[in-house]
Design an enzyme around this catalytic site. Structure first.
Site, mmCIF file in Angstrom:
data_model
loop_
_atom_site.group_PDB
_atom_site.id
_atom_site.type_symbol
_atom_site.label_atom_id
_atom_site.label_comp_id
_atom_site.label_asym_id
_atom_site.label_seq_id
_atom_site.Cartn_x
_atom_site.Cartn_y
_atom_site.Cartn_z
ATOM 1 N N GLN A 98 14.943 9.346 94.470
ATOM 2 C CA GLN A 98 15.452 9.754 93.164
ATOM 3 C C GLN A 98 15.852 8.526 92.352
ATOM 4 O OE1 GLN A 98 17.707 13.917 94.042
ATOM 5 N NE2 GLN A 98 18.608 12.195 95.079
ATOM 6 N N ASN A 99 15.773 7.346 92.987
ATOM 7 C CA ASN A 99 16.193 6.112 92.320
ATOM 8 C C ASN A 99 15.072 5.574 91.433
ATOM 9 O OD1 ASN A 99 18.486 6.434 93.836
ATOM 10 N ND2 ASN A 99 17.860 4.981 95.420
ATOM 11 N N VAL A 100 15.471 4.870 90.385
ATOM 12 C CA VAL A 100 14.490 4.343 89.430
ATOM 13 C C VAL A 100 14.485 2.811 89.436
ATOM 14 C CG1 VAL A 100 14.564 6.371 87.921
ATOM 15 C CG2 VAL A 100 16.209 4.511 87.548
ATOM 16 N N HIS A 116 11.754 10.235 89.925
ATOM 17 C CA HIS A 116 12.263 10.142 88.548
ATOM 18 C C HIS A 116 11.691 8.957 87.796
ATOM 19 C CE1 HIS A 116 15.983 12.585 90.055
ATOM 20 N NE2 HIS A 116 14.926 13.338 89.823
ATOM 21 N N CYS A 175 6.715 1.717 68.853
ATOM 22 C CA CYS A 175 5.416 1.396 69.453
ATOM 23 C C CYS A 175 4.620 0.526 68.485
ATOM 24 C CB CYS A 175 4.664 2.687 69.757
ATOM 25 S SG CYS A 175 2.983 2.418 70.353
ATOM 26 N N GLY A 215 21.817 9.069 101.306
ATOM 27 C CA GLY A 215 22.553 8.619 100.126
ATOM 28 C C GLY A 215 22.392 9.471 98.898
ATOM 29 N N GLY A 243 30.399 11.429 101.589
ATOM 30 C CA GLY A 243 30.816 12.500 100.696
ATOM 31 C C GLY A 243 29.974 13.738 100.892
#
Ligand SMILES: [Zn+2]
Length: 282
Positions: A98-100, A116, A175, A215, A243
């Site tokens: 899910q990290n970019v 993502h 652009c 994570g 958590g």
């Protein structure tokens, strides 16, 4: 402490991994949520706001400009490296992140889907032209020299907290090909992950015999859906997360630990196992 996770890897040959912000915190990229799953920072940029409002885009690009250098300088940490090693050992069916931040790729993971997208490039919403994020950074600076003098805290999506600066002064580059609106090639909140990317992940999940969440609190549906599908398929799901997670009630195994320690414990157990069998052959 990690015996249960080592056993999980012993029992299952081909594990589908989903990673979230907790894997990158040791690389200096802060987590979105606290241990109760609540937002730590202001809520990330919303897709509809970005597309509809010039002011939202000014806010995004001003903060993103400040946050980018730290994001770009981040290096893979031992969790990324251990996961790439597990892939090389043939233990992973696929990794979905899910990290970019691009850190799994830089650590050597190859069977990887960046669910993502990635902050490393920017696309035109009108004509689809793609430019490197670094080019956007140069163009932002050329149009807004004052941005260079600001510093701020950095959030997980490369966003930053710019207290006291009037972002309505920001001039946003368009652009160069068509004058259209430029957007980072990441999935914002409120935006759908492209269907074919989701299908690619489902196909990989079906090839696996277990799922491991690393994570992530699973608060975002785009990742949580894979846990739901794994459970529907009768597949055991383990999670390593500091958590709560949204799936705590359904997990076969839950470790409240940092990801690097957990993965390295698994790798050490493999190494010891390999040493034991070599010993037996002698
Ligand atoms: Zn364009």
């Amino acid at each position: 402490m990690f015996t249960a996770l080592t056993d999980f890897f012993d029992i299952h040959d081909s594990i589908f991994v989903l990673t979230g912000a907790g894997v990158s915190t040791a690389s200096g990229i802060p987590d979105y949520r606290d241990e109760k799953g609540d937002w730590k920072h202001s809520r990330p940029m919303d897709y509809r706001d970005f597309v509809a409002a010039h002011e939202a885009r000014q806010r995004y690009w001003a903060r993103s400009f400040i946050g980018w250098p730290r994001f770009q300088q981040a290096r893979p940490n031992p969790a990324h490296v251990a996961l790439a090693r597990l892939e090389q050992l043939g233990r992973l069916a696929h990794t979905v992140t899910q990290n970019v931040d691009g850190l799994h790729q830089r650590a050597g993971s190859q069977r990887l889907t960046e669910l993502h997208g990635s902050l490393a490039s920017v696309e035109c919403l009108a004509c689809g032209a793609i430019i490197p994020r670094a080019t956007m950074q140069h163009r932002l600076l050329a149009s807004n020299p004052v941005l260079n003098h600001l510093s701020a805290r950095v959030a997980p999506d490369g966003d930053a907290d710019l207290s006291g600066y009037d972002e309505t002064d920001v001039r946003i580059p368009d652009c160069r090909r068509c004058g259209g609106t430029l957007k980072p090639r990441v999935v914002f909140f409120g935006e759908n992950v492209p269907r074919e990317r989701v299908e690619e992940c489902y196909a990989a999940l079906r090839r696996a015999d277990a799922m491991l969440v690393l994570g992530s609190s699973l608060m975002v549906y785009s990742g949580f859906r894979f846990v739901r599908e794994a459970l529907r398929l009768g597949m055991p799901v383990a999670a390593v997360n500091r958590g709560i997670t949204r799936a705590d009630d359904s997990l076969a195994l839950k470790l409240e630990s940092d990801c690097a320690s957990a993965l390295n414990a698994v790798l050490t157990a493999f190494d010891n196992g390999a040493a034991d069998s070599a010993q037996r052959e002698l």
